[in-house]
Design a protein around this motif. Structure first.
Motif, mmCIF file in Angstrom:
data_model
loop_
_atom_site.group_PDB
_atom_site.id
_atom_site.type_symbol
_atom_site.label_atom_id
_atom_site.label_comp_id
_atom_site.label_asym_id
_atom_site.label_seq_id
_atom_site.Cartn_x
_atom_site.Cartn_y
_atom_site.Cartn_z
ATOM 1 N N GLY A 89 0.829 -1.199 0.000
ATOM 2 C CA GLY A 89 0.000 0.000 0.000
ATOM 3 C C GLY A 89 0.863 1.248 0.000
ATOM 4 N N ARG A 90 0.316 2.333 -0.507
ATOM 5 C CA ARG A 90 1.037 3.605 -0.544
ATOM 6 C C ARG A 90 1.166 4.178 0.874
ATOM 7 N NH1 ARG A 90 0.966 5.312 -5.981
ATOM 8 N NH2 ARG A 90 -0.863 4.590 -7.138
ATOM 9 N N LEU A 91 2.258 4.873 1.110
ATOM 10 C CA LEU A 91 2.424 5.585 2.367
ATOM 11 C C LEU A 91 1.490 6.789 2.370
ATOM 12 C CD1 LEU A 91 6.296 5.606 2.859
ATOM 13 C CD2 LEU A 91 4.642 3.771 3.260
ATOM 14 N N GLN A 92 0.842 7.011 3.503
ATOM 15 C CA GLN A 92 -0.082 8.139 3.664
ATOM 16 C C GLN A 92 0.278 8.896 4.939
ATOM 17 O OE1 GLN A 92 -3.912 6.230 3.789
ATOM 18 N NE2 GLN A 92 -3.949 5.812 1.602
ATOM 19 N N ASP A 93 -0.153 10.138 5.017
ATOM 20 C CA ASP A 93 0.074 10.971 6.209
ATOM 21 C C ASP A 93 1.553 10.983 6.610
ATOM 22 O OD1 ASP A 93 -2.736 11.291 6.325
ATOM 23 O OD2 ASP A 93 -2.919 9.457 7.505
ATOM 24 N N VAL A 94 2.422 11.061 5.627
ATOM 25 C CA VAL A 94 3.869 10.969 5.890
ATOM 26 C C VAL A 94 4.374 12.255 6.539
ATOM 27 C CG1 VAL A 94 6.144 10.615 4.859
ATOM 28 C CG2 VAL A 94 4.151 9.431 3.914
ATOM 29 N N ARG A 95 5.157 12.086 7.607
ATOM 30 C CA ARG A 95 5.853 13.208 8.239
ATOM 31 C C ARG A 95 7.312 12.801 8.402
ATOM 32 N NH1 ARG A 95 1.298 12.853 11.702
ATOM 33 N NH2 ARG A 95 2.605 12.099 13.411
ATOM 34 N N TYR A 96 8.193 13.581 7.802
ATOM 35 C CA TYR A 96 9.629 13.267 7.848
ATOM 36 C C TYR A 96 10.403 14.515 8.253
ATOM 37 C CZ TYR A 96 14.348 12.139 6.281
ATOM 38 O OH TYR A 96 15.705 11.943 6.227
ATOM 39 N N LEU A 103 10.538 9.591 11.135
ATOM 40 C CA LEU A 103 9.609 9.280 10.046
ATOM 41 C C LEU A 103 8.341 8.681 10.631
ATOM 42 C CD1 LEU A 103 9.034 8.992 6.958
ATOM 43 C CD2 LEU A 103 10.026 6.709 7.119
ATOM 44 N N PHE A 104 7.222 9.184 10.166
ATOM 45 C CA PHE A 104 5.910 8.643 10.535
ATOM 46 C C PHE A 104 5.119 8.439 9.256
ATOM 47 C CE2 PHE A 104 1.402 9.216 11.122
ATOM 48 C CZ PHE A 104 1.112 8.380 12.183
ATOM 49 N N PHE A 105 4.388 7.317 9.181
ATOM 50 C CA PHE A 105 3.475 7.118 8.056
ATOM 51 C C PHE A 105 2.407 6.095 8.427
ATOM 52 C CE2 PHE A 105 6.923 4.048 7.094
ATOM 53 C CZ PHE A 105 6.203 2.875 6.967
ATOM 54 N N ASP A 128 -6.325 -3.865 6.530
ATOM 55 C CA ASP A 128 -5.160 -3.858 7.414
ATOM 56 C C ASP A 128 -4.537 -2.473 7.396
ATOM 57 O OD1 ASP A 128 -4.741 -6.934 8.009
ATOM 58 O OD2 ASP A 128 -5.264 -6.727 5.894
ATOM 59 N N LEU A 129 -4.538 -1.836 8.548
ATOM 60 C CA LEU A 129 -4.001 -0.490 8.670
ATOM 61 C C LEU A 129 -2.707 -0.546 9.474
ATOM 62 C CD1 LEU A 129 -4.323 2.567 8.278
ATOM 63 C CD2 LEU A 129 -5.680 2.611 10.389
ATOM 64 N N PHE A 130 -1.615 -0.150 8.836
ATOM 65 C CA PHE A 130 -0.303 -0.137 9.495
ATOM 66 C C PHE A 130 0.097 1.311 9.777
ATOM 67 C CE2 PHE A 130 -0.316 -4.234 7.420
ATOM 68 C CZ PHE A 130 0.328 -5.056 8.315
ATOM 69 N N GLU A 131 0.739 1.490 10.926
ATOM 70 C CA GLU A 131 1.218 2.816 11.315
ATOM 71 C C GLU A 131 2.644 2.666 11.843
ATOM 72 O OE1 GLU A 131 -1.552 5.625 13.380
ATOM 73 O OE2 GLU A 131 -0.080 5.376 14.993
ATOM 74 N N PHE A 132 3.562 3.410 11.230
ATOM 75 C CA PHE A 132 4.968 3.352 11.636
ATOM 76 C C PHE A 132 5.368 4.684 12.253
ATOM 77 C CE2 PHE A 132 9.417 4.321 10.875
ATOM 78 C CZ PHE A 132 10.042 3.211 11.427
ATOM 79 N N ASP A 133 6.124 4.614 13.351
ATOM 80 C CA ASP A 133 6.629 5.808 14.017
ATOM 81 C C ASP A 133 8.048 5.494 14.479
ATOM 82 O OD1 ASP A 133 6.932 8.237 15.220
ATOM 83 O OD2 ASP A 133 5.388 7.952 16.742
ATOM 84 N N GLY A 134 9.047 6.121 13.838
ATOM 85 C CA GLY A 134 10.421 5.789 14.193
ATOM 86 C C GLY A 134 11.431 6.702 13.533
ATOM 87 N N THR A 135 12.565 6.127 13.176
ATOM 88 C CA THR A 135 13.667 6.897 12.598
ATOM 89 C C THR A 135 14.158 6.238 11.312
ATOM 90 O OG1 THR A 135 15.291 5.692 13.932
ATOM 91 C CG2 THR A 135 14.454 7.758 14.844
#
Length: 196
Positions: A89-96, A103-105, A128-135
């Protein structure tokens, strides 16, 4: 009409004029070709392959990252079964933040079909909703990954700490086939993409 002879000294008089005319040509004639605006940050992965022969299985995640004008975009993959077409899936709501390297997406995927009391016997595509919060640095993508049910996004979901390392070979392939622009990339279909 008689031939006109040009004296050698008159050619020397023309040289400064020829030089001036050459320098007056537009700079675009001499400029290097434009560089692509999309930068490939890399493909990061922690996928493990198990089994052999006709039944290899893959488990883990991949993240394919690009940047255009400071804006990060890409795809998130989740492998949870036989090796083959991996849901993505495409990355959404990306903050870098390039200074802090944070990096958050979020990414929407469909990992399969679910059957439960809400779906009836025919089932329905999973959400399926994935959320990543890290570096993110040049070698690793590390942080907390949360996997939620898209039909119940307010529930806490499953959390895990992940470290995806740079896959140099796949990153080189991604660089070779990088999209021309983020806009063009968004217009493309996503094979094995989310069904929601």
């Amino acid at each position: 009409m008689p031939d006109i002879a040009v004296a050698p000294h008159s050619l020397q008089c023309l040289r400064p004029w020829l030089l001036a005319a050459t320098l007056a040509l537009p700079l675009t004639t001499w400029a290097a070709p434009p560089q692509p605006s999309v930068e490939t940050l890399g493909v990061y992965s922690n996928v493990r392959i198990t089994g052999s022969g006709d039944d290899p299985h893959a488990e883990g995640y991949d993240c394919e990252l690009y940047r255009e004008n400071g804006q990060v975009f890409g795809l998130f993959y989740s492998s949870q079964g036989m090796v083959g077409d991996t849901p993505r899936g495409r990355l959404q709501d990306v903050r870098y933040d390039p200074v802090k390297r944070t990096l958050f997406f979020r990414a929407k995927l469909t990992l399969g079909q679910e059957i439960n009391r809400d779906t009836g016997p025919d089932g329905r595509p999973s959400r399926d909703l994935f959320e990543f919060d890290g570096t993110l640095d040049g070698k690793r993508l590390s942080g907390r990954l949360t996997h939620r049910d898209g039909y119940r996004p307010s529930e806490p979901g499953e959390r895990e700490t992940v470290t995806l390392t740079l896959d140099r070979e796949r990153s080189a392939q991604a660089r070779e086939f990088a999209p021309a622009s983020r806009k063009a990339w968004q217009a493309e279909d996503v094979p094995m993409g989310p069904q929601w």
